[in-house]
Design a protein around this motif. Structure first.
Motif, PDB file in Angstrom:
ATOM      1  N   LEU A  27      12.099  33.227   4.199  1.00 29.91           N
ATOM      2  CA  LEU A  27      11.460  32.979   5.490  1.00 29.91           C
ATOM      3  C   LEU A  27      11.189  31.477   5.588  1.00 29.91           C
ATOM      4  N   GLY A  28      11.642  30.852   6.675  1.00 29.89           N
ATOM      5  CA  GLY A  28      11.426  29.417   6.780  1.00 29.89           C
ATOM      6  C   GLY A  28      11.959  28.820   8.064  1.00 29.89           C
ATOM      7  N   PHE A  29      11.831  27.503   8.164  1.00 28.89           N
ATOM      8  CA  PHE A  29      12.211  26.755   9.359  1.00 28.89           C
ATOM      9  C   PHE A  29      13.420  25.881   9.065  1.00 28.89           C
ATOM     10  N   PHE A  30      14.253  25.682  10.091  1.00 32.59           N
ATOM     11  CA  PHE A  30      15.406  24.811   9.926  1.00 32.59           C
ATOM     12  C   PHE A  30      15.826  24.225  11.270  1.00 32.59           C
ATOM     13  N   LEU A  31      16.606  23.143  11.212  1.00 34.61           N
ATOM     14  CA  LEU A  31      17.181  22.513  12.394  1.00 34.61           C
ATOM     15  C   LEU A  31      18.675  22.811  12.438  1.00 34.61           C
ATOM     16  N   LEU A  32      19.191  22.995  13.644  1.00 33.68           N
ATOM     17  CA  LEU A  32      20.613  23.284  13.817  1.00 33.68           C
ATOM     18  C   LEU A  32      21.138  22.503  15.014  1.00 33.68           C
ATOM     19  N   SER A  33      22.215  21.760  14.804  1.00 34.42           N
ATOM     20  CA  SER A  33      22.847  21.041  15.908  1.00 34.42           C
ATOM     21  C   SER A  33      23.864  21.947  16.585  1.00 34.42           C
ATOM     22  N   GLU A  34      24.201  21.627  17.831  1.00 34.78           N
ATOM     23  CA  GLU A  34      25.169  22.448  18.558  1.00 34.78           C
ATOM     24  C   GLU A  34      26.552  22.359  17.931  1.00 34.78           C
ATOM     25  N   GLU A  35      26.852  21.218  17.294  1.00 32.18           N
ATOM     26  CA  GLU A  35      28.149  21.077  16.634  1.00 32.18           C
ATOM     27  C   GLU A  35      28.311  22.052  15.470  1.00 32.18           C
ATOM     28  N   SER A  36      27.189  22.405  14.844  1.00 33.23           N
ATOM     29  CA  SER A  36      27.230  23.313  13.697  1.00 33.23           C
ATOM     30  C   SER A  36      27.042  24.771  14.091  1.00 33.23           C
ATOM     31  N   LEU A  37      26.793  25.005  15.368  1.00 34.90           N
ATOM     32  CA  LEU A  37      26.505  26.361  15.837  1.00 34.90           C
ATOM     33  C   LEU A  37      27.643  27.318  15.532  1.00 34.90           C
ATOM     34  N   LEU A  38      28.875  26.910  15.844  1.00 33.43           N
ATOM     35  CA  LEU A  38      30.021  27.800  15.664  1.00 33.43           C
ATOM     36  C   LEU A  38      30.218  28.178  14.200  1.00 33.43           C
ATOM     37  N   GLN A  39      30.066  27.198  13.299  1.00 33.04           N
ATOM     38  CA  GLN A  39      30.235  27.478  11.873  1.00 33.04           C
ATOM     39  C   GLN A  39      29.201  28.480  11.370  1.00 33.04           C
ATOM     40  N   VAL A  40      27.962  28.337  11.835  1.00 33.85           N
ATOM     41  CA  VAL A  40      26.914  29.272  11.408  1.00 33.85           C
ATOM     42  C   VAL A  40      27.183  30.665  11.955  1.00 33.85           C
ATOM     43  N   LEU A  41      27.641  30.754  13.188  1.00 28.91           N
ATOM     44  CA  LEU A  41      27.971  32.063  13.760  1.00 28.91           C
ATOM     45  C   LEU A  41      29.097  32.736  12.974  1.00 28.91           C
ATOM     46  N   ASN A  79      13.880  34.726   9.569  1.00 26.58           N
ATOM     47  CA  ASN A  79      13.286  35.784   8.760  1.00 26.58           C
ATOM     48  C   ASN A  79      14.436  36.620   8.192  1.00 26.58           C
ATOM     49  N   CYS A  80      14.793  36.332   6.937  1.00 28.89           N
ATOM     50  CA  CYS A  80      15.913  37.019   6.293  1.00 28.89           C
ATOM     51  C   CYS A  80      15.446  38.195   5.437  1.00 28.89           C
ATOM     52  N   ALA A  81      14.189  38.562   5.566  1.00 30.48           N
ATOM     53  CA  ALA A  81      13.664  39.710   4.817  1.00 30.48           C
ATOM     54  C   ALA A  81      13.710  40.928   5.731  1.00 30.48           C
ATOM     55  N   PRO A  82      14.584  41.902   5.466  1.00 32.87           N
ATOM     56  CA  PRO A  82      14.732  43.054   6.359  1.00 32.87           C
ATOM     57  C   PRO A  82      13.428  43.837   6.507  1.00 32.87           C
ATOM     58  N   GLU A  83      13.205  44.335   7.741  1.00 34.52           N
ATOM     59  CA  GLU A  83      12.062  45.187   8.065  1.00 34.52           C
ATOM     60  C   GLU A  83      10.742  44.520   7.671  1.00 34.52           C
ATOM     61  N   THR A  84      10.649  43.245   7.978  1.00 29.47           N
ATOM     62  CA  THR A  84       9.443  42.477   7.679  1.00 29.47           C
ATOM     63  C   THR A  84       8.929  41.828   8.959  1.00 29.47           C
TER      64      THR A  84
END
Length: 439
Positions: A74-88, A140-145
């Motif tokens: 569980l945490g915070f992060f920044l994401l640029s639009e250029e990296s959006l496609l790679q993350v998807l 939040n990568c913890a399922p059902e949390t």
């Protein structure tokens, strides 16, 4: 992540494409029992001197299984639009993939850095050295949390004198831009009042209403300039946003009302409204009230609330309905004048009126098309540093529309549209027979 969480994550990423940069860049958010795997908090354009400050407190994490989840999930992060496609692509290839593990994000902090309970809190400042537009997410990568917390964020760039600029890199010019346009509208209002005073014999109630519209537009822009100025230097609008929304509501209602009344020829062509024209106003004004509420929710909260997307859809739907509704009275006037021209024997005068209303119809359609479609396209395709260009285009188009509309229906004793020489009658009759003025 399962299929449901995968779909939610993809939707959250796609939402950031439509999210404009926030108005106030110092925000305190309260998240209560939220199970979303992705929460989009803010969007901001950073220079190479950007900073992100995050303070998290009153944290509570509850897992349905009863076991305490891994705090690093569980945490915070920044994401640029250029990296959006790679993350998807990463998420779609592996539904269980945690975005906090992606190499395309800028990780900020996780719940592992929280101090021990019950005083679960953390306060960090992170530099952003690569200039770009980033979206701030909570994952939040913890399922059902479910997660509850209070989040205080400050996003800003540093000016050469080390003072903080809380406006996004593409919006830092907006205070000056809005102020210049407000001055232009105040000058326009002064000219309009002079014209009304000089032609008092041709003055009608619609002209006074048009003057009130100019005043509201000028005050709306002045408050927008002050709003952006205080956000720029302090991070909060200091109450100017309240005045901005008040004048914006009055201005938009007056604008749609004036277009409807001018389109019907009220006041200077006929002293009354027909029943169907009254119904248009009764539809448009309440819808604009709803649109204003949606605008306040969109502007003062942000994409982190669960119903933020619904409010955006409401605002878009209401705006489309109102834009369509105000076209009908102009069409009705054109058809009514067309029918009248066949029986009253005033061909030249009717031809002039038909020409005027057809021109007004084209102007209104062009204004609505430009401010709703072209401006949106500019916001979408323009680089984040040039987001102010869409505001410039919108205000320039609005000013041009006001100038053309006010010129068409100005109070003058010998308006070429309504006072014509008798020798033009025969030519007008031929024109009316040859051209149907159908839309």
């Amino acid at each position: 992540m399962g299929k449901t969480t995968l779909a939610t994550a993809v939707a959250a990423f796609l939402l950031l494409l439509l999210v404009p940069p926030s108005t106030a860049e110092i925000k305190t958010l309260t998240i209560t029992s939220d199970t979303r795997p992705m929460i989009l908090l803010e969007k901001f354009g950073f220079t190479h001197t950007g900073h992100v400050s995050i303070a998290v407190s009153s944290v509570s994490v509850v897992a349905s299984s009863g076991s305490q989840p891994d705090p690093s999930r569980l945490g915070f992060f920044l994401l640029s639009e250029e990296s959006l496609l790679q993350v998807l692509i990463e998420i779609q290839q592996n539904p269980r993939f945690c975005v906090l593990d992606s190499r395309y994000i800028k990780a900020l902090l996780t719940f592992r850095e929280l101090s021990p309970p019950p005083a679960a809190s953390v306060n960090r400042i992170f530099p952003v050295t690569i200039a770009n537009e980033y979206s701030l997410f909570f994952a939040n990568c913890a399922p059902e949390t479910s997660v509850s917390m209070a989040v205080h964020t400050e996003l800003y760039n540093l000016d050469p004198d080390n003072s903080r600029d809380y406006l996004s890199a593409g919006q830092t010019q907006l205070p000056s831009l809005f102020f210049l346009f407000s001055v232009a509208y105040f000058a326009f209002l002064a000219l309009w009042l002079y014209l009304c005073h000089s032609n008092r014999r041709s003055l009608h109630r619609i002209h006074l209403l048009m003057g009130a519209l100019l005043l509201m537009k000028a005050l709306n822009l002045l408050c927008a300039a002050e709003d952006k100025h205080y956000v720029k230097i302090t991070g909060t609008p200091h109450g100017w946003d309240v005045l901005f929304y008040i004048f914006q509501f009055i201005r938009v209602v007056l604008l749609f009302t004036v277009i409807v009344l001018v389109g019907t020829g009220w006041s200077f062509l006929k002293p009354f409204l027909q029943e169907r024209e009254k119904k248009v106003l009764m539809i448009v004004i309440p819808l604009q009230l709803l649109a204003n509420v949606a605008s306040v929710v969109i502007g003062e909260t942000g994409p982190f609330i669960k119903d933020w997307g619904i409010w955006n859809q409401v605002f878009l739907l209401v705006d489309i309905v109102c834009c369509c509704a105000i076209i009908f009275p102009i069409v009705w006037s054109i058809r009514s004048l067309r029918e009248t021209s066949k029986t009253d024997g005033k061909a030249a005068r009717n031809l002039a009126k038909l020409t005027l209303f057809r021109q007004f119809y084209i102007v209104v359609i062009g204004y609505l098309y430009f401010t709703r479609i072209v401006v949106f396209a500019l916001k979408t395709i323009a680089a984040y540093k040039y987001q102010w260009v869409s505001n410039l285009a919108e205000e320039t188009a609005s000013l041009a529309f006001y100038v053309v509309m006010f010129y068409m229906f100005r109070p003058v004793e010998r308006n070429e549209y309504f006072v014509l020489d008798e020798e033009e009658e025969e030519a007008a009759e031929i024109a009316l027979r040859d051209e149907e003025f159908e839309l």
